[in-house]
Write an enzyme that holds these catalytic residues in place. Sequence first.
Site, short mmCIF file in Angstrom:
data_model
loop_
_atom_site.label_atom_id
_atom_site.label_comp_id
_atom_site.label_asym_id
_atom_site.label_seq_id
_atom_site.Cartn_x
_atom_site.Cartn_y
_atom_site.Cartn_z
N CYS A 4 -15.71 6.73 -6.37
CA CYS A 4 -14.72 7.33 -5.46
C CYS A 4 -14.19 8.65 -5.99
O CYS A 4 -13.72 9.49 -5.22
CB CYS A 4 -13.52 6.41 -5.27
SG CYS A 4 -13.86 4.78 -4.68
N HIS A 34 -14.41 0.55 2.02
CA HIS A 34 -15.35 1.67 2.08
C HIS A 34 -16.70 1.13 1.60
O HIS A 34 -16.74 0.30 0.69
CB HIS A 34 -14.95 2.80 1.10
CG HIS A 34 -13.97 3.79 1.65
ND1 HIS A 34 -12.98 4.35 0.86
CD2 HIS A 34 -13.84 4.36 2.89
CE1 HIS A 34 -12.27 5.21 1.59
NE2 HIS A 34 -12.77 5.23 2.81
N1 ARG Z 1 -6.36 5.12 -1.74
C1 ARG Z 1 -7.58 5.69 -1.24
C2 ARG Z 1 -7.77 5.29 0.21
O1 ARG Z 1 -7.42 4.19 0.55
C3 ARG Z 1 -8.74 5.25 -2.08
C4 ARG Z 1 -10.03 5.87 -1.67
C5 ARG Z 1 -11.22 5.37 -2.44
N2 ARG Z 1 -12.36 6.10 -2.12
C6 ARG Z 1 -13.57 5.59 -1.94
N3 ARG Z 1 -14.56 6.38 -1.76
N4 ARG Z 1 -13.79 4.29 -1.86
O2 ARG Z 1 -8.26 6.05 1.00
#
Ligand code: ARG
Length: 287
Positions: A279, A183
Site C-alpha cells: 500500500c 482492497h
Molecule cells: N487508511 C487507508 C484507506 O482506508 C489505507 C489504504 C491502504 N491502501 C491499500 N492499497 N490497500 O484508504
Amino acid sequence: MTQPHSMFEPARAPREERRQRVLMCAPDDFDVRYVINPWMEHQIGRTARTLAREQWQTLRALVAKSAEVELVTPAAGLPDMVFTANAGFVLGSTAVVSRFRAEERRPEEPLFRAFFEARGFRVAAWPEHVPFEGAGDALIDRGADVVWCGHGMRSAEEAPAALERIVSRRVIGLRLIDPRFYHLDTCFCPLAGGWLMFYPPAFDAASRAAIEAIVPREKRIEIDEADAMRFACNAVDLDGGLALNDASPQLQRRLRAAGFAPVVTPLSEFMKAGGAAKCLTLKLSED
Ligand code: ARG
C-alpha cells in the site's frame, strides 16, 4: 523463476537492466484521524509518529536497493496520502487517477493527478460517478496478460469494465466480500513468473473460479487467515525480493520454495490504518 536477487544483494543486479521506479510518500502527516476500514477502528490518534517514520524509512531503503524511489510531497491534513498504491493505476505511459469512495481521501486526487502530469503520464479520463482506488484494487498479473480489479468494497462494480476501456488489456473483476480485506492488494498478490499469493475466503465463489481459470494450481499460493491478517499478501515484489509486514515461517518457506526471498519489515503503525508494504508503494514503470 531465476534466483531472487537485487533487492537484498544489490551487487548482483545486472547494471544494464532498466531500474524500476516506485512512488512513495513520506509519512509527515500520517496518522489515523477517521475510520474508513475496520483496521482503523479504535486507532484514532494512536499511531506512534517516530516509529512510523522509522518503519517507512526502512521500507524505503529496502525498495531503493532494487528500484528508483520517487517521492510525492505529502500534504498536511491528508493522513492517508502515504498509501501511494491508491494514487492511481499505471500501465505504460497511461495513468488513471483514483476516484476515492471516501470523501476524506478525495482531496488527494488533484495532488496525485499533478504528480502524474508532471512526470509526463497521459492521465486518462475516468467516469466521475465510479469510485476506483487505483493500484489498491487493480493489479497486473505477472504471468497472464490480464489485470485483476477488486470491487465491492472501495472500487465500484463498474470499475473493471471502465478500466478495460482505458487500458488495452483484459480486466477481470474480483468481488471482495470480507471488509477486513477491502482492497484487492490486502488479500491478493500476483508475483513474478505467474505466481499468485492470495487468501481465497476474501472472494466470492465466482471470483475464486475466475482466478482458478487463469492461474494454474501449481502457481497458486493460498494463505491462511492468520497470514492474511498479517497482510502477507500486501507484499512488494522487486526482482524476487518480497518486502512484507510479516508472514509465518511456513509461508516464508513456501515463498522461498517458489523462488522468492521474503523479507519481513514490520509496519505496525501503518497496519493501524489498514495498510502495509504494498500500500505504501506504487510501481511507476509498468509495461
Ligand atoms: N487508511 C487507508 C484507506 O482506508 C489505507 C489504504 C491502504 N491502501 C491499500 N492499497 N490497500 O484508504
